[in-house]
Design an enzyme around this catalytic site. Structure first.
Site, short mmCIF file in Angstrom:
data_model
loop_
_atom_site.label_atom_id
_atom_site.label_comp_id
_atom_site.label_asym_id
_atom_site.label_seq_id
_atom_site.Cartn_x
_atom_site.Cartn_y
_atom_site.Cartn_z
N LYS A 179 109.33 10.02 63.95
CA LYS A 179 109.79 10.08 62.56
C LYS A 179 111.10 10.86 62.43
O LYS A 179 112.02 10.44 61.75
CB LYS A 179 108.69 10.71 61.68
CG LYS A 179 107.48 9.80 61.52
CD LYS A 179 106.27 10.47 60.88
CE LYS A 179 105.08 9.52 60.92
NZ LYS A 179 103.84 10.08 60.36
N GLN A 188 101.52 15.60 58.71
CA GLN A 188 100.97 14.70 59.72
C GLN A 188 99.45 14.88 59.81
O GLN A 188 98.97 16.00 59.95
CB GLN A 188 101.64 14.98 61.08
CG GLN A 188 101.22 14.03 62.18
CD GLN A 188 101.69 12.60 61.91
OE1 GLN A 188 102.81 12.36 61.45
NE2 GLN A 188 100.83 11.64 62.19
N ASP A 240 104.46 9.46 51.89
CA ASP A 240 103.37 8.71 52.53
C ASP A 240 102.61 7.85 51.52
O ASP A 240 101.86 6.94 51.92
CB ASP A 240 102.38 9.69 53.19
CG ASP A 240 102.61 9.84 54.69
OD1 ASP A 240 103.22 8.92 55.29
OD2 ASP A 240 102.17 10.85 55.26
#
Ligand code: NDP
Length: 282
Positions: A53, A97, A120
């Site tokens: 990422k 995460q 997200d």
């Protein structure tokens, strides 16, 4: 023999567009979008996703901040860091995460991320807006899957789609996106009876289970579009999907490989979501 849906090549095309857009916005606003990634502990899979990422953000010219916390960090400390990033005008997207260590409540962490920085798309308001058909940040993996299907010459409208898996991050949202695209959608899970009979009827089959090779050729209809979301590490170190690629690619019309299918598109959609959050803020 199937046609391969090349997630890597498609990602590169989208990332190149995003990079151009970032350059344009940077000239206009004097700053580039910034993605903050929080990682707790040292799970090797998480570390590799986070690295991917951050690297991808750099490729498109975005800034990124990596906050690495020890496995033992308290839930409150993590919430405090999220609050700081929420309040930081230089940060456009915040992601934590997953998975988190068991002493940290995932729901509390997801709820703490500011809605406007939830790249997200996991915040309950984003989820609600997705299901209500209102503007929202769409979760990265489902969004990427729709782009992968769109890259084929198959029109989704009117087709039978079967999604195997009903997680909040993949199965359920991808089913909603397919429904929005006018497919007739069935969601299957571990208690589904006669799974193979169901999946064989699918024009579009999405496997998001986490069991290596569980979708065999006997479970796939001739010519179907098969999207393999699974990422499974075998004891010998190989990375494989939920679909038995060698067998299914003899029968499906289109298929995504693992690696090089859904994975890179997920990261690309994260960049797109970060860009969208940045633009909304300006
Ligand atoms: P979860 O473990 O949260 O969900 C798995 C789902 O599969 C559950 O709904 C479960 O059913 C269902 N399931 C389990 N066994 C069977 C079975 N035998 N038959 C039918 N359904 C079954 O996983 P995720 O959705 O988070 O992830 C799925 C896979 O996708 C994983 O391999 C993960 O690593 C990968 N992934 C890949 C991403 C990418 O970018 N490529 C992003 C996110 C995930 P039930 O609800 O009944 O338990």
């Amino acid at each position: 023999m199937s046609q391969i849906i090349d997630g890597k090549a498609l990602s590169l095309a989208f990332r190149t567009e995003i990079r151009d857009r970032v350059a344009e916005l940077s000239a206009r606003y004097g700053r580039v979008p910034c993605l903050a990634v929080i990682m707790v502990g040292d799970n090797p899979a998480s570390r590799s996703y986070v690295r991917g990422k951050i690297k991808a953000a750099g490729f498109v010219g975005m800034d990124s901040r990596l906050v690495e916390l020890p496995e033992t960090v308290s839930e409150q400390r993590l919430l405090d860091i999220i609050a700081e990033l929420n309040a930081d005008a230089g940060v456009d997207g915040v992601l934590v995460q997953l998975p988190l260590p068991p002493h940290i409540r995932e729901d509390r962490v997801i709820d703490a991320i500011a809605l406007e920085k939830d790249v997200d798309g996991f915040h309950p308001m984003n989820v609600a807006n997705l299901w209500l058909g209102r503007p929202c940040t769409v979760p990265c993996t489902p969004k990427g899957i729709l782009r992968l299907i769109a890259s084929t010459d198959i029109a989704i409208a009117g087709k039978r789609a079967v999604v195997v898996g009903r997680s909040n991050i993949v199965g359920k949202p991808v089913a909603k996106l397919l429904l929005d695209a006018q497919a007739t959608v069935t969601i299957a899970h571990s208690r589904t009876e006669n799974l193979a009979a169901l999946t064989r009827e699918a024009d579009i089959l999405v496997a998001a289970v986490g069991r290596p090779g569980m979708i065999g050729a006997d479970m796939v209809g001739e010519g179907a579009v098969v999207i393999d979301v699974g990422i499974n590490r075998l004891p010998d170190g190989r990375l494989v999907g939920d679909v038995d690629f060698d067998a299914v690619s003899q029968k499906a019309g289109w298929i995504t490989p693992v690696p090089g299918g859904v994975g890179p598109m997920t990261i690309t959609m994260l960049l797109e979501n970060t860009l969208e959050c940045f633009i909304r803020k300006q």
